[in-house]
Structure formats: C-alpha cells, structure tokens
Design a protein around this motif. Structure first.
Motif, PDB file in Angstrom:
ATOM      1  N   MET A 173      -3.680  -1.961  -6.282  1.00  0.00           N
ATOM      2  CA  MET A 173      -2.969  -2.462  -5.098  1.00  0.00           C
ATOM      3  C   MET A 173      -3.501  -1.800  -3.827  1.00  0.00           C
ATOM      4  N   ILE A 174      -3.689  -0.493  -3.880  1.00  0.00           N
ATOM      5  CA  ILE A 174      -4.172   0.238  -2.709  1.00  0.00           C
ATOM      6  C   ILE A 174      -5.555  -0.275  -2.307  1.00  0.00           C
ATOM      7  N   ALA A 175      -6.451  -0.375  -3.262  1.00  0.00           N
ATOM      8  CA  ALA A 175      -7.816  -0.827  -2.971  1.00  0.00           C
ATOM      9  C   ALA A 175      -7.838  -2.273  -2.475  1.00  0.00           C
ATOM     10  N   ASP A 176      -7.179  -3.163  -3.202  1.00  0.00           N
ATOM     11  CA  ASP A 176      -7.231  -4.581  -2.842  1.00  0.00           C
ATOM     12  C   ASP A 176      -6.526  -4.859  -1.516  1.00  0.00           C
ATOM     13  N   HIS A 177      -5.378  -4.238  -1.306  1.00  0.00           N
ATOM     14  CA  HIS A 177      -4.635  -4.519  -0.075  1.00  0.00           C
ATOM     15  C   HIS A 177      -5.227  -3.810   1.134  1.00  0.00           C
ATOM     16  N   ALA A 178      -5.975  -2.737   0.930  1.00  0.00           N
ATOM     17  CA  ALA A 178      -6.714  -2.150   2.058  1.00  0.00           C
ATOM     18  C   ALA A 178      -7.741  -3.175   2.540  1.00  0.00           C
TER      19      ALA A 178
ATOM     20  N   ILE B 108       0.845  -1.203   0.000  1.00  0.00           N
ATOM     21  CA  ILE B 108       0.000   0.000   0.000  1.00  0.00           C
ATOM     22  C   ILE B 108       0.878   1.250   0.000  1.00  0.00           C
ATOM     23  N   ASN B 109       1.873   1.295   0.904  1.00  0.00           N
ATOM     24  CA  ASN B 109       2.729   2.481   0.995  1.00  0.00           C
ATOM     25  C   ASN B 109       3.486   2.727  -0.303  1.00  0.00           C
ATOM     26  N   ALA B 110       4.051   1.673  -0.880  1.00  0.00           N
ATOM     27  CA  ALA B 110       4.778   1.815  -2.144  1.00  0.00           C
ATOM     28  C   ALA B 110       3.835   2.240  -3.265  1.00  0.00           C
ATOM     29  N   SER B 111       2.632   1.697  -3.257  1.00  0.00           N
ATOM     30  CA  SER B 111       1.660   2.011  -4.312  1.00  0.00           C
ATOM     31  C   SER B 111       1.166   3.443  -4.221  1.00  0.00           C
ATOM     32  N   LYS B 112       1.029   3.964  -3.015  1.00  0.00           N
ATOM     33  CA  LYS B 112       0.637   5.381  -2.869  1.00  0.00           C
ATOM     34  C   LYS B 112       1.713   6.275  -3.473  1.00  0.00           C
TER      35      LYS B 112
ATOM     36  N   LYS C 228       4.528   8.299 -14.180  1.00  0.00           N
ATOM     37  CA  LYS C 228       3.848   8.947 -15.315  1.00  0.00           C
ATOM     38  C   LYS C 228       3.240   7.896 -16.246  1.00  0.00           C
ATOM     39  N   ASN C 229       3.438   6.614 -15.917  1.00  0.00           N
ATOM     40  CA  ASN C 229       2.982   5.506 -16.752  1.00  0.00           C
ATOM     41  C   ASN C 229       1.566   5.096 -16.327  1.00  0.00           C
ATOM     42  N   ALA C 230       0.619   5.162 -17.244  1.00  0.00           N
ATOM     43  CA  ALA C 230      -0.787   4.865 -16.924  1.00  0.00           C
ATOM     44  C   ALA C 230      -0.973   3.445 -16.392  1.00  0.00           C
ATOM     45  N   ARG C 231      -0.267   2.476 -16.966  1.00  0.00           N
ATOM     46  CA  ARG C 231      -0.401   1.084 -16.487  1.00  0.00           C
ATOM     47  C   ARG C 231       0.091   0.962 -15.052  1.00  0.00           C
ATOM     48  N   VAL C 232       1.189   1.620 -14.748  1.00  0.00           N
ATOM     49  CA  VAL C 232       1.744   1.573 -13.393  1.00  0.00           C
ATOM     50  C   VAL C 232       0.792   2.261 -12.409  1.00  0.00           C
ATOM     51  N   ILE C 233       0.258   3.392 -12.808  1.00  0.00           N
ATOM     52  CA  ILE C 233      -0.669   4.130 -11.937  1.00  0.00           C
ATOM     53  C   ILE C 233      -1.941   3.312 -11.693  1.00  0.00           C
ATOM     54  N   ASN C 234      -2.494   2.725 -12.734  1.00  0.00           N
ATOM     55  CA  ASN C 234      -3.696   1.893 -12.573  1.00  0.00           C
ATOM     56  C   ASN C 234      -3.421   0.685 -11.683  1.00  0.00           C
ATOM     57  N   PHE C 235      -2.257   0.072 -11.861  1.00  0.00           N
ATOM     58  CA  PHE C 235      -1.868  -1.063 -11.022  1.00  0.00           C
ATOM     59  C   PHE C 235      -1.743  -0.609  -9.561  1.00  0.00           C
ATOM     60  N   ALA C 236      -1.123   0.542  -9.344  1.00  0.00           N
ATOM     61  CA  ALA C 236      -0.959   1.069  -7.991  1.00  0.00           C
ATOM     62  C   ALA C 236      -2.321   1.318  -7.338  1.00  0.00           C
ATOM     63  N   GLN C 237      -3.262   1.855  -8.092  1.00  0.00           N
ATOM     64  CA  GLN C 237      -4.609   2.080  -7.554  1.00  0.00           C
ATOM     65  C   GLN C 237      -5.268   0.762  -7.160  1.00  0.00           C
TER      66      GLN C 237
END
Length: 144
Positions: free
Chosen positions: A43-48, A21-25, A32-41
């Motif tokens: 990760m935050i939702a699922d791991h919360a 979660i911390n790394a994904s935030k 700046k990469n859309a795939r990375v940003i979407n993946f991070a989002q």
C-alpha cells in the motif's frame, strides 16, 4: 480543460491515497501478521506512486491540492490505532477495504472525465485499486 469534477477527483484521490499510506505505515510497525505487514508495504509503495501521479496532474492543470487528510479519515485512523493484535489487523484491513471501495467509485466516475489526464490516470490505476481490494478482502477472510 479543468472543470470541478477534475479538481474534485484530484483532491479526493490524494486524500484517500494519503489516508491509506498513513494507516499502512502504522500497520507496518504495529501488526505482527506477515500478510498484513506485506500488504501494508505494498500500500505504501503503490499509493506513494498514486500520490506522485496525482500531484503531477494537479501541477499540469494548475489545481491547488495537497496530500493532507480530513477529519473523517483521521478519525478512522485514530480509531484503528486504539486496537492491538488481531483487532488492530481487522480494523486496518477494514479501513483498507472501505478506502478502496471509496477510491474505486471515484476512479470509475473519473475514467469518463472531460480532462484527458484524469481519464488516462483513472483508467490506468483502477485495475490496481481493484487488485488491492481483492487482496484486502482475502486477508480479512483469513483474520476471522
């Protein structure tokens, strides 16, 4: 029934999940990469949700656990943060690959734990973690 393996699973699960979660935030705001940003989002939702479920297991089984992260995981995040651009994305995705590989090992052991809450949760969550790892590997391949 709570034994040392259940306690260890809950504590390790919370730490690995919170690290992601911390790394994904950070990735959400740095990449700046859309795939990375979407993946991070994702990760935050699922791991919360993972953290919420693990906290419920901890409370139900009277396990003292927190969602703080240890020095090794914090060092990995700090190392990732020292990069920018594609190097940052690569470091973040590699951290996600490593974290999910670690989590999958922990969850594979936990699916046969004596504690039914732990067993049920591990079995339910394992396919999601495997999907996350597959996604991270696909993004990693695209970043080369």
């Amino acid at each position: 029934m709570v034994d040392e393996s259940a306690v260890s699973f809950v504590k390790q699960g919370l730490e690995v999940s919170q690290t992601e979660i911390n790394a994904s935030k950070m990735a959400q705001t740095t990449s700046k990469n859309a795939r990375v940003i979407n993946f991070a989002q994702m990760m935050i939702a699922d791991h919360a949700g993972v953290n919420d479920d693990l906290q419920k297991i901890a409370i139900a089984n009277k396990i003292a656990a927190s969602d703080s992260i240890g020095a090794a995981h914090q060092a990995a995040i700090t190392s990732m943060a020292n990069n920018s651009g594609v190097k940052f994305d690569q470091a973040y995705i590699q951290l996600m690959i490593n974290g999910h590989q670690e989590a999958i090992k922990i969850f594979n052991v936990a699916k046969s734990d004596r504690n039914e809450d732990v067993q049920r949760f591990a079995r339910k969550t394992l396919p999601v973690l495997m999907m996350h790892l597959d996604s991270a590997n696909a993004i990693a391949a695209s970043l080369k």
